[in-house]
Design a protein around this motif. Structure first.
Motif, PDB file in Angstrom:
ATOM      1  N   CYS A  13      36.692  42.544  31.153  1.00 58.32           N
ATOM      2  CA  CYS A  13      37.251  41.621  32.136  1.00 58.32           C
ATOM      3  C   CYS A  13      36.864  40.198  31.763  1.00 58.32           C
ATOM      4  O   CYS A  13      35.750  39.952  31.304  1.00 58.32           O
ATOM      5  CB  CYS A  13      36.734  41.955  33.538  1.00 58.32           C
ATOM      6  SG  CYS A  13      37.485  40.945  34.827  1.00 58.32           S
ATOM      7  N   CYS A  67      32.581  37.196  36.921  1.00 58.39           N
ATOM      8  CA  CYS A  67      31.825  37.240  38.185  1.00 58.39           C
ATOM      9  C   CYS A  67      30.341  37.497  37.888  1.00 58.39           C
ATOM     10  O   CYS A  67      30.015  38.392  37.093  1.00 58.39           O
ATOM     11  CB  CYS A  67      32.383  38.308  39.108  1.00 58.39           C
ATOM     12  SG  CYS A  67      34.126  38.068  39.492  1.00 58.39           S
ATOM     13  N   SER A 100      30.950  44.460  34.158  1.00 61.58           N
ATOM     14  CA  SER A 100      32.177  44.692  33.375  1.00 61.58           C
ATOM     15  C   SER A 100      32.618  43.489  32.561  1.00 61.58           C
ATOM     16  O   SER A 100      33.382  43.621  31.621  1.00 61.58           O
ATOM     17  CB  SER A 100      33.325  45.051  34.313  1.00 61.58           C
ATOM     18  OG  SER A 100      32.984  46.150  35.083  1.00 61.58           O
TER      19      SER A 100
HETATM   20  S1  SF4 Z   1      34.080  41.912  39.755  1.00 61.87           S
HETATM   21 FE1  SF4 Z   1      33.922  42.331  37.558  1.00 61.87          FE
HETATM   22  S2  SF4 Z   1      35.730  43.528  37.053  1.00 61.87           S
HETATM   23 FE2  SF4 Z   1      36.109  42.564  39.050  1.00 61.87          FE
HETATM   24  S3  SF4 Z   1      37.142  40.614  38.554  1.00 61.87           S
HETATM   25 FE3  SF4 Z   1      34.967  40.145  38.677  1.00 61.87          FE
HETATM   26  S4  SF4 Z   1      34.214  40.315  36.567  1.00 61.87           S
HETATM   27 FE4  SF4 Z   1      36.208  41.365  36.655  1.00 61.87          FE
END
Ligand code: SF4
Length: 351
Positions: A113, A117, A122
């Motif tokens: 991703c 975040c 991920s």
């Molecule tokens: S929480 Fe993780 S998987 Fe979901 S958008 Fe944010 S960085 Fe990507």
């Protein structure tokens, strides 16, 4: 070399057009779709009601994605995490979640991703690529095979695994339509949930697709200053725009939006944070899902105490906000998104 088209990622009408193009009648398309999505077969040799020469021609012209299970981890609380091999050799993860009201599958939409975040594992390796529609369907089929062995069926789909689904919009919408098709899984749009970190233009676009799925928005902070730090997308689409988009989604689809709020100790879990969140959501048709943080080794955040979580929920309730605390399911299977895949990247997991 041009890759053959993947039949698993085609909508029924597309398959019908495909078989017509091969000189076969349209009903062969329905049969083919049923073999893949109802009978869960990926090998045309097993599709016994299709003529032999038609099956051979299908093999010559097309392929059917079939995700091999590389690893399975069962949690006593009711989840099964599947690590699945996609055709180019990468691994994708999906989770089967068993509840009293039915079985859900949590589907990934991307390999990695790009959204960055701060609390999420991920995103650490960045984005490798979007998953195809067939690869998303393949995850549901793998989960349905697990469920059928137990005498159940998948009745809900949540696109909350690895990746930001709105960044893979066309494949996502096609996937949802295929899952809704009566000749296949036949899952109602009302039993599908799409989670986003706050992609405003795609929320508006989704509201106009005529597919009334539940929208789940990961908020995680009640003010822009904190959300800017935790979720970089907030610098593009701040809270005011995001909440306006959620209201539009409700107005157009009639579907109440779910607000996901991960509680992290000392970061966003104070009484003041709860009051600010309540005022932010005061005039919104929404439901708040509080998620006590599930620690991952690569991130420094901690889970708040049970008392803190209850207090936070109480403040919201007192101010008239609809709130639940997410049942802790799957912590033992490394269920925070990206955990199982990252464990296997570090080295083979011990049996
Ligand atoms: S929480 Fe993780 S998987 Fe979901 S958008 Fe944010 S960085 Fe990507």
């Amino acid at each position: 070399m041009v890759e053959k088209p993947d039949l698993l990622g085609m909508e029924l009408t597309e398959i019908q057009a495909f078989v017509e193009d091969m000189g076969a009648p349209r009903y062969r398309g329905v049969q083919l779709f049923q073999w893949m999505h109802k009978k869960l077969k990926a090998d045309v040799s097993e599709m016994s009601n299709l003529p032999k020469d038609f099956r051979q021609e299908l093999r010559n012209r097309a392929r059917i994605t079939n995700l091999e299970v590389l690893q399975r981890k069962d949690d006593p609380q009711g989840s099964t995490k599947l690590l699945l091999r996609v055709p180019d050799g990468e691994a994708v993860e999906s989770v089967v979640l068993r509840y009293e009201y039915g079985t859900s599958v949590c589907v990934s939409s991307q390999l990695g991703c790009a959204m960055g975040c701060a609390m999420c594992a991920s995103t650490l390796g960045g984005l490798k690529r979007n998953l195809t529609t067939g690869e998303m369907c393949g995850q549901v089929i793998a989960a349905e095979r697990v469920s059928r062995q137990e005498g159940h069926h998948i009745s809900r789909i949540v696109v909350m695994g690895i990746g930001e689904p709105m960044e893979n919009y066309e494949s996502l919408v096609r996937f949802l339509r295929i899952m809704n098709c009566r000749e296949g899984m036949n899952i109602s749009y009302r039993r599908m949930t799409i989670s986003t970190c706050g992609h405003v233009p795609q929320i508006i676009r989704l509201s106009q697709e005529g597919i009334p799925v539940t929208l789940s928005v990961s908020l995680h902070a009640p003010v822009d200053s904190l959300r800017d730090k935790l979720m970089p997308i907030n610098r593009r689409y701040p809270l005011s725009e995001l909440l306006e988009a959620c209201k539009t989604y409700f107005r157009v689809t009639g579907r109440r939006v779910t607000i996901e709020y991960t509680l992290m100790k000392g970061v966003n879990d104070s009484a003041q944070d709860a009051s600010r969140l309540a005022s932010l959501l005061r005039d919104m048709a929404c439901h708040v899902n509080l998620i006590p943080y599930n620690p991952v080794p690569e991130r420094q955040f901690e889970r708040p105490s049970r008392e803190r979580v209850c207090e936070f929920a109480e403040i919201l309730r007192d101010k008239g906000i609809n709130v639940t605390v997410r049942r802790e399911i799957g912590a033992g299977t490394a269920a925070a998104c990206g955990q199982l895949r990252r464990l296997t990247e570090r080295g083979p997991a011990k049996p």
